[in-house]
Write a protein that holds these residues in place. Structure first.
Motif, PDB file in Angstrom:
ATOM      1  N   LEU A  17       0.857  -1.185   0.000  1.00 11.04           N
ATOM      2  CA  LEU A  17       0.000   0.000   0.000  1.00 11.04           C
ATOM      3  C   LEU A  17       0.893   1.235   0.000  1.00 11.04           C
ATOM      4  N   ASN A  18       0.415   2.313  -0.561  1.00 12.33           N
ATOM      5  CA  ASN A  18       1.236   3.522  -0.690  1.00 12.33           C
ATOM      6  C   ASN A  18       1.196   4.428   0.530  1.00 12.33           C
ATOM      7  N   TRP A  19       0.741   3.929   1.671  1.00 15.01           N
ATOM      8  CA  TRP A  19       0.638   4.766   2.853  1.00 15.01           C
ATOM      9  C   TRP A  19       0.671   3.898   4.100  1.00 15.01           C
ATOM     10  N   PHE A  20       1.101   4.498   5.183  1.00 14.28           N
ATOM     11  CA  PHE A  20       1.046   3.868   6.492  1.00 14.28           C
ATOM     12  C   PHE A  20      -0.248   4.333   7.161  1.00 14.28           C
ATOM     13  N   GLN A  21      -0.846   3.494   7.969  1.00 16.68           N
ATOM     14  CA  GLN A  21      -2.044   3.877   8.717  1.00 16.68           C
ATOM     15  C   GLN A  21      -1.848   3.468  10.170  1.00 16.68           C
ATOM     16  N   PHE A  22      -1.800   4.456  11.061  1.00 18.29           N
ATOM     17  CA  PHE A  22      -1.613   4.184  12.482  1.00 18.29           C
ATOM     18  C   PHE A  22      -2.939   3.771  13.110  1.00 18.29           C
ATOM     19  N   GLY A  23      -2.914   2.715  13.893  1.00 22.56           N
ATOM     20  CA  GLY A  23      -4.111   2.244  14.589  1.00 22.56           C
ATOM     21  C   GLY A  23      -4.113   2.634  16.052  1.00 22.56           C
ATOM     22  N   MET A  24      -3.152   2.109  16.832  1.00 23.63           N
ATOM     23  CA  MET A  24      -3.080   2.400  18.256  1.00 23.63           C
ATOM     24  C   MET A  24      -1.726   1.989  18.807  1.00 23.63           C
ATOM     25  N   LEU A  25      -1.445   2.452  20.030  1.00 19.05           N
ATOM     26  CA  LEU A  25      -0.216   2.121  20.739  1.00 19.05           C
ATOM     27  C   LEU A  25      -0.538   2.090  22.220  1.00 19.05           C
ATOM     28  N   GLN A  26      -0.034   1.078  22.927  1.00 17.58           N
ATOM     29  CA  GLN A  26      -0.237   0.994  24.375  1.00 17.58           C
ATOM     30  C   GLN A  26       1.117   1.028  25.079  1.00 17.58           C
ATOM     31  N   VAL A  27       1.215   1.904  26.089  1.00 17.52           N
ATOM     32  CA  VAL A  27       2.427   2.082  26.872  1.00 17.52           C
ATOM     33  C   VAL A  27       2.037   2.017  28.342  1.00 17.52           C
ATOM     34  N   HIS A  28       2.871   1.372  29.157  1.00 19.51           N
ATOM     35  CA  HIS A  28       2.586   1.321  30.600  1.00 19.51           C
ATOM     36  C   HIS A  28       3.888   1.231  31.384  1.00 19.51           C
ATOM     37  N   ASN A  29       3.766   1.271  32.711  1.00 19.12           N
ATOM     38  CA  ASN A  29       4.956   1.227  33.565  1.00 19.12           C
ATOM     39  C   ASN A  29       4.969   0.006  34.479  1.00 19.12           C
ATOM     40  N   PHE A  30       4.337  -1.074  34.065  1.00 22.09           N
ATOM     41  CA  PHE A  30       4.313  -2.346  34.780  1.00 22.09           C
ATOM     42  C   PHE A  30       3.398  -2.335  35.994  1.00 22.09           C
ATOM     43  N   TRP A  55       8.414   7.047   7.744  1.00 24.95           N
ATOM     44  CA  TRP A  55       7.449   7.872   8.477  1.00 24.95           C
ATOM     45  C   TRP A  55       7.633   7.589   9.956  1.00 24.95           C
ATOM     46  N   THR A  56       7.727   8.650  10.756  1.00 23.71           N
ATOM     47  CA  THR A  56       7.872   8.501  12.197  1.00 23.71           C
ATOM     48  C   THR A  56       6.805   9.315  12.904  1.00 23.71           C
ATOM     49  N   PRO A  57       5.773   8.645  13.440  1.00 28.29           N
ATOM     50  CA  PRO A  57       4.840   9.366  14.300  1.00 28.29           C
ATOM     51  C   PRO A  57       5.452   9.492  15.700  1.00 28.29           C
ATOM     52  N   TRP A  58       5.352  10.687  16.283  1.00 22.01           N
ATOM     53  CA  TRP A  58       5.875  10.952  17.630  1.00 22.01           C
ATOM     54  C   TRP A  58       4.706  11.207  18.576  1.00 22.01           C
ATOM     55  N   PHE A  59       4.869  10.732  19.800  1.00 23.40           N
ATOM     56  CA  PHE A  59       3.832  10.851  20.826  1.00 23.40           C
ATOM     57  C   PHE A  59       4.443  11.426  22.090  1.00 23.40           C
ATOM     58  N   TYR A  60       3.651  12.232  22.803  1.00 20.07           N
ATOM     59  CA  TYR A  60       4.023  12.664  24.146  1.00 20.07           C
ATOM     60  C   TYR A  60       3.339  11.700  25.105  1.00 20.07           C
ATOM     61  N   VAL A  61       4.140  10.907  25.803  1.00 17.92           N
ATOM     62  CA  VAL A  61       3.614   9.915  26.730  1.00 17.92           C
ATOM     63  C   VAL A  61       3.843  10.429  28.141  1.00 17.92           C
ATOM     64  N   ASP A  62       2.771  10.605  28.890  1.00 17.42           N
ATOM     65  CA  ASP A  62       2.845  11.099  30.262  1.00 17.42           C
ATOM     66  C   ASP A  62       2.768   9.903  31.198  1.00 17.42           C
ATOM     67  N   ILE A  63       3.928   9.437  31.634  1.00 18.96           N
ATOM     68  CA  ILE A  63       3.966   8.225  32.448  1.00 18.96           C
ATOM     69  C   ILE A  63       5.137   8.279  33.412  1.00 18.96           C
ATOM     70  N   GLU A  64       4.926   7.787  34.616  1.00 17.68           N
ATOM     71  CA  GLU A  64       6.010   7.661  35.579  1.00 17.68           C
ATOM     72  C   GLU A  64       6.660   6.298  35.375  1.00 17.68           C
ATOM     73  N   ILE A  78      -0.070  -0.850  13.217  1.00 17.27           N
ATOM     74  CA  ILE A  78       0.149   0.054  12.083  1.00 17.27           C
ATOM     75  C   ILE A  78      -0.038  -0.758  10.806  1.00 17.27           C
ATOM     76  N   ARG A  79      -0.802  -0.204   9.884  1.00 22.46           N
ATOM     77  CA  ARG A  79      -1.065  -0.878   8.613  1.00 22.46           C
ATOM     78  C   ARG A  79       0.007  -0.529   7.588  1.00 22.46           C
ATOM     79  N   ALA A  80       0.337  -1.504   6.729  1.00 17.97           N
ATOM     80  CA  ALA A  80       1.311  -1.347   5.638  1.00 17.97           C
ATOM     81  C   ALA A  80       2.721  -1.071   6.162  1.00 17.97           C
ATOM     82  N   LEU A  81       3.029  -1.617   7.328  1.00 20.08           N
ATOM     83  CA  LEU A  81       4.299  -1.340   7.999  1.00 20.08           C
ATOM     84  C   LEU A  81       5.375  -2.362   7.691  1.00 20.08           C
ATOM     85  N   TRP A  82       4.987  -3.628   7.600  1.00 17.44           N
ATOM     86  CA  TRP A  82       5.981  -4.684   7.476  1.00 17.44           C
ATOM     87  C   TRP A  82       5.366  -5.854   6.730  1.00 17.44           C
TER      88      TRP A  82
END
Length: 154
Positions: A17-30, A55-64, A78-82
Motif C-alpha cells: 500500500l502507498n501509505w502507512f495507517q496508524f491504529g493504536m499504541l499501548q504504553v505502561h509502567n508495569f 514515516w515517524t509518528p511521535w507521541f508525548y507519553v505522560d507516564i512515571e 500500524i497498517r502497511a508497515l511490514w
C-alpha cells in the motif's frame, strides 16, 4: 514525566500500500491500571510522510517509570508497515524502530518485534511489540559533577 516516543516506519515492500495507517499504541509502567492507549489523534507530530519511504509518528507519553526506571510499549498496530518475505518476495523485512528523544535528539531504543496479520481489517495490519524501555536514571554522575562544580560545599 513526559516522554517523547517515536516509531520509525520503513516502506519495506515496493508493491505494498502507498501509505502507512496508524491504529493504536499501548504504553505502561508495569503497574496495574497504568496503561495509556494512544490513537491517531494523539500523534503529536510526524517526521517523513505517511506515503513516503519512511514515516515517524511521535507521541508525548505522560507516564512515571517503574521503580526500576522502565516503561513498556506493550502493543501497537500500524497498517502497511511490514511484510514477511515468505509471503511477499522482495520484502526487505526491515523492522520498525522505537525511539525516545533525549535532550531533543532521537535515540534508538530497539527494533520492534512484529506480527503480520494478513486477514485482519482488510489486510496489511501489523501488530507491534512488546518492547521494554530502560530510561536513563534521573540523577546521573554528570549531575553530581555539575552540582559540585557549581556550588561551593563548605
Amino acid at each position: 514525566m513526559i516522554i517523547e516516543l517515536g516509531i520509525k516506519c520503513y516502506r519495506n515492500f515496493p508493491a505494498s500500500l502507498n501509505w502507512f495507517q496508524f491504529g493504536m499504541l499501548q504504553v505502561h509502567n508495569f503497574s496495574p491500571g497504568s496503561v495509556q492507549t494512544l490513537y491517531p489523534a494523539d500523534i503529536a507530530y510526524e517526521e517523513g510522510s505517511v506515503d513516503g519511504q519512511t514515516w515517524t509518528p511521535w507521541f508525548y507519553v505522560d507516564i512515571e517509570p517503574s521503580i526500576n526506571n522502565q516503561i513498556r510499549m506493550s502493543y501497537g498496530e500500524i497498517r502497511a508497515l511490514w511484510y514477511p518475505a515468505w509471503a511477499f518476495p522482495g520484502s526487505t523485512e526491515k523492522l520498525p524502530e522505537l525511539y525516545i528523544k533525549n535532550a531533543g535528539e532521537a535515540v534508538k531504543v530497539a527494533d520492534i518485534p512484529v506480527d503480520y496479520v494478513a486477514d485482519w481489517g482488510g489486510g496489511g495490519w501489523v501488530a507491534l511489540g512488546p518492547v521494554t524501555i530502560n530510561l536513563a536514571p534521573p540523577i546521573t554522575p554528570e549531575f553530581w559533577t555539575g552540582f559540585a562544580n557549581t556550588y561551593e560545599i563548605p
